[in-house]
Design a protein around this motif. Structure first.
Motif, PDB file in Angstrom:
ATOM      1  N   VAL A   1      29.224  34.614  39.251  1.00  0.00           N
ATOM      2  CA  VAL A   1      30.091  34.854  38.092  1.00  0.00           C
ATOM      3  C   VAL A   1      30.593  36.296  38.087  1.00  0.00           C
ATOM      4  CG1 VAL A   1      30.172  34.938  35.571  1.00  0.00           C
ATOM      5  CG2 VAL A   1      29.021  33.033  36.723  1.00  0.00           C
ATOM      6  N   VAL A   2      29.699  37.230  38.414  1.00  0.00           N
ATOM      7  CA  VAL A   2      30.090  38.654  38.434  1.00  0.00           C
ATOM      8  C   VAL A   2      31.119  38.915  39.538  1.00  0.00           C
ATOM      9  CG1 VAL A   2      29.273  40.992  38.922  1.00  0.00           C
ATOM     10  CG2 VAL A   2      27.984  39.514  37.378  1.00  0.00           C
TER      11      VAL A   2
ATOM     12  N   ALA B   1      33.207  36.831  40.887  1.00  0.00           N
ATOM     13  CA  ALA B   1      34.478  36.226  40.490  1.00  0.00           C
ATOM     14  C   ALA B   1      35.197  37.089  39.460  1.00  0.00           C
ATOM     15  CB  ALA B   1      34.236  34.824  39.942  1.00  0.00           C
ATOM     16  N   ALA B   2      34.453  37.548  38.455  1.00  0.00           N
ATOM     17  CA  ALA B   2      35.062  38.354  37.394  1.00  0.00           C
ATOM     18  C   ALA B   2      35.620  39.669  37.942  1.00  0.00           C
ATOM     19  CB  ALA B   2      34.035  38.631  36.292  1.00  0.00           C
ATOM     20  N   VAL B   3      34.875  40.311  38.850  1.00  0.00           N
ATOM     21  CA  VAL B   3      35.312  41.589  39.413  1.00  0.00           C
ATOM     22  C   VAL B   3      36.570  41.405  40.261  1.00  0.00           C
ATOM     23  CG1 VAL B   3      34.697  43.404  41.050  1.00  0.00           C
ATOM     24  CG2 VAL B   3      33.046  42.673  39.319  1.00  0.00           C
TER      25      VAL B   3
ATOM     26  N   VAL C   1      38.806  38.980  40.051  1.00  0.00           N
ATOM     27  CA  VAL C   1      39.931  38.647  39.175  1.00  0.00           C
ATOM     28  C   VAL C   1      40.446  39.893  38.459  1.00  0.00           C
ATOM     29  CG1 VAL C   1      40.601  37.411  37.077  1.00  0.00           C
ATOM     30  CG2 VAL C   1      39.267  36.235  38.842  1.00  0.00           C
ATOM     31  N   ALA C   2      39.530  40.712  37.954  1.00  0.00           N
ATOM     32  CA  ALA C   2      39.925  41.875  37.150  1.00  0.00           C
ATOM     33  C   ALA C   2      40.470  43.021  37.989  1.00  0.00           C
ATOM     34  CB  ALA C   2      38.734  42.359  36.317  1.00  0.00           C
ATOM     35  N   TYR C   3      39.824  43.293  39.144  1.00  0.00           N
ATOM     36  CA  TYR C   3      40.169  44.490  39.904  1.00  0.00           C
ATOM     37  C   TYR C   3      40.736  44.210  41.295  1.00  0.00           C
ATOM     38  CZ  TYR C   3      37.271  46.575  36.273  1.00  0.00           C
ATOM     39  OH  TYR C   3      36.746  46.952  35.064  1.00  0.00           O
TER      40      TYR C   3
ATOM     41  N   TRP D   1      30.859  36.784  47.720  1.00  0.00           N
ATOM     42  CA  TRP D   1      31.254  35.500  47.132  1.00  0.00           C
ATOM     43  C   TRP D   1      30.538  34.342  47.829  1.00  0.00           C
ATOM     44  CZ3 TRP D   1      32.714  33.253  43.011  1.00  0.00           C
ATOM     45  CH2 TRP D   1      33.542  32.122  42.973  1.00  0.00           C
TER      46      TRP D   1
ATOM     47  N   ARG E   1      46.300  36.991  38.155  1.00  0.00           N
ATOM     48  CA  ARG E   1      44.942  36.870  37.600  1.00  0.00           C
ATOM     49  C   ARG E   1      44.673  35.456  37.085  1.00  0.00           C
ATOM     50  NH1 ARG E   1      45.932  42.404  36.390  1.00  0.00           N
ATOM     51  NH2 ARG E   1      44.305  43.724  37.328  1.00  0.00           N
TER      52      ARG E   1
ATOM     53  N   THR F   1      41.744  33.166  38.621  1.00  0.00           N
ATOM     54  CA  THR F   1      40.741  32.559  37.740  1.00  0.00           C
ATOM     55  C   THR F   1      40.603  31.075  38.041  1.00  0.00           C
ATOM     56  OG1 THR F   1      41.209  34.176  35.994  1.00  0.00           O
ATOM     57  CG2 THR F   1      40.113  32.127  35.338  1.00  0.00           C
TER      58      THR F   1
ATOM     59  N   ALA G   1      38.508  30.624  41.162  1.00  0.00           N
ATOM     60  CA  ALA G   1      37.081  30.856  40.925  1.00  0.00           C
ATOM     61  C   ALA G   1      36.446  29.707  40.157  1.00  0.00           C
ATOM     62  CB  ALA G   1      36.890  32.170  40.168  1.00  0.00           C
TER      63      ALA G   1
END
Length: 466
Positions: A75-76, A78-80, A82-84, A108, A445, A449, A452
């Motif tokens: 999850v982390v 994927a979030a990183v 997507v965000a950065y 990943w 993004r 998402t 992911a």
């Protein structure tokens, strides 16, 4: 002050963008419908007679909602990304981007695999009854094993090979025999080998896209290559290793054909590309179709200059195996017979010929589907532009992705890939992923998402064994 003509032009441009985005969403929705149809129809066929030989069609999987040690990390990651990911892909120095993309890809893949735990997710994947590590002891005398390899392919004679050993040329099994010989034996080392080398395919794809298209579009593709749903099957699968070898063959040819390196190094790159292609053909029979991608590279570069060295390099591995006593053509003939002795002879072609594409949709993700829609829409003008040497970077990327799609469709129509294509077709799916770079920057993004979410849902809701 804007003129009336200027205003009308802006309105037309805005209208085309809105229409393009609607068509992207329609393409993604079509992918969802294809997967839904494959699930429902497949479930009905499997319940009626069990002829699909999969528990959760169109994937070789079982319903198994679960979490595991890798859940928070996945999850982390994927979030990183997507965000950065998009910002970093645009700002990092090129070599820094390649290293970061490889590291992020490994994060990943490993985190997704660890949702099932170290044992079930990595260390035991290549030790099951169908896998390569079960026959390591039978290769104590490698020469004798190669000479007698084809006598153990068919079901029936004593000592027939497990399914995955029989289904591939001996180069696949020799990979793990040699790892064992240098002290890296067992499922843990084998799994790590496949993941680490499999993750390097992302780097090969970025190098290729940069050489054939341009650096800007390669940077746009980077986050989509990293955050691919296909990573669910990269860890830990021998097909990930095969995909990496094939990918580096394509990348080295792209460098040689576009002269993105010094003349002497270009010649070495062409020779090495052929060497890796020859190895690819002795890892998996079906990956001879990577030749279509190699031809696409030469077509897009508008040169045949590297071809002699490519062909020379491609002869090395086949000659070595032939001298050692293995007959590739006889092995393939026997494999076809073995395939129809087992589940391949029972699984219905009429279902799998389209359900395979549903499995590919899951492995590639909805962003890739939308990107391929854009690639296909621009293909006619791109082909015309190649003839005049006036192609744009997006056009060259489109044709590369469509060449991979063509190879995948040939494999599909052959009937030798009924089921398990979410894993087997990794070497082709890799080259579909960069098509997502054709999507609008403002929507990156959102599409990342979606990629992911597909991977996380599959890995948490299903047990994807093989």
């Amino acid at each position: 002050m804007k003129t009336e003509e200027h205003v009308k032009r802006e309105q037309r441009t805005a209208g085309r963008r809105a229409t393009g985005r609607r068509l992207d969403l329609i393409a993604a929705a079509t992918g969802v419908l294809l997967v839904t149809a494959a699930v429902l129809v497949g479930r009905a066929i499997q319940d009626a007679g069990g002829s699909l030989y999969v528990n959760w069609p169109p994937l070789l999987a079982s319903w198994y909602p679960h979490t595991g040690p890798g859940t928070p990390a996945a999850v982390v990651v994927a979030a990183v990304v997507v965000a950065y990911g998009p910002v970093l892909a645009g700002r990092l120095p090129w070599r820094g981007l390649l290293a970061t993309a490889w590291a992020a890809s490994l994060g990943w893949i490993f985190s997704l695999a660890m949702i099932d735990g170290w044992g079930r997710g990595i260390a035991e994947r290549l030790t099951t009854k169908h896998e390569y590590l079960r026959v390591i002891s039978r290769f104590d005398d490698i020469g004798a094993a190669l000479r007698g390899f084809n006598t153990h392919i068919l079901i029936g004679p004593p000592g027939n090979w497990p399914a995955h050993v029989a289904g591939h040329p001996p180069g696949a099994t020799l990979t793990f025999v040699l790892l064992d010989r240098i002290g890296l034996g067992g499922g843990g080392w084998a799994g790590v080998w496949c993941i680490v080398l499999g993750g390097s395919a992302v780097v090969a794809a970025l190098i290729t896209v940069r050489a054939l298209a341009d650096e800007h579009i390669a940077r746009r593709a980077a986050p989509f290559l990293v955050l691919a749903p296909m990573a669910v099957w990269t860890g830990a699968s021998a097909d990930a290793w095969f995909a990496a070898v094939a990918a580096w063959s394509v990348a080295l040819l792209a460098l040689a054909a576009t002269r993105r390196t010094r003349p002497g190094r270009a010649a070495a790159a062409a020779l090495a590309s052929g060497l890796l292609y020859g190895l690819t053909c002795y890892l998996s029979y079906g990956l001879t179709l990577i030749a279509l991608l190699l031809l696409a590279v030469l077509f897009l570069a508008r040169t045949a200059r590297p071809l002699p060295l490519l062909l020379l390099g491609a002869l090395v591995v086949p000659v070595a195996f032939t001298v050692a006593g293995f007959n590739w053509w006889e092995g393939y003939r026997l494999l076809v017979e073995r395939y129809y002795q087992g589940a391949g002879g029972i699984r219905p072609y009429t279902y799998w010929v389209w359900a395979n594409l549903a499995a590919t949709t899951i492995a590639a993700g909805l962003a890739t589907v939308a990107g391929l829609r854009r690639a296909a829409a621009g293909a006619p003008s791109a082909v015309r532009a190649v003839r005049t040497g006036a192609t744009s970077a997006p056009q060259r990327l489109s044709l590369l992705a469509l060449a991979a799609l063509l190879a995948l469709l040939v494999a599909d129509l052959s009937g030798m890939s009924k089921a398990e294509t979410e894993r087997i077709w990794q070497p082709f799916v890799l080259w579909l992923l960069p098509a997502a770079a054709l999507l609008p920057l403002s929507a990156r993004r959102g599409w990342l998402t979606a990629q992911a979410v597909v991977a996380l849902l599959v890995n948490h809701l299903l047990w994807t064994g093989w």
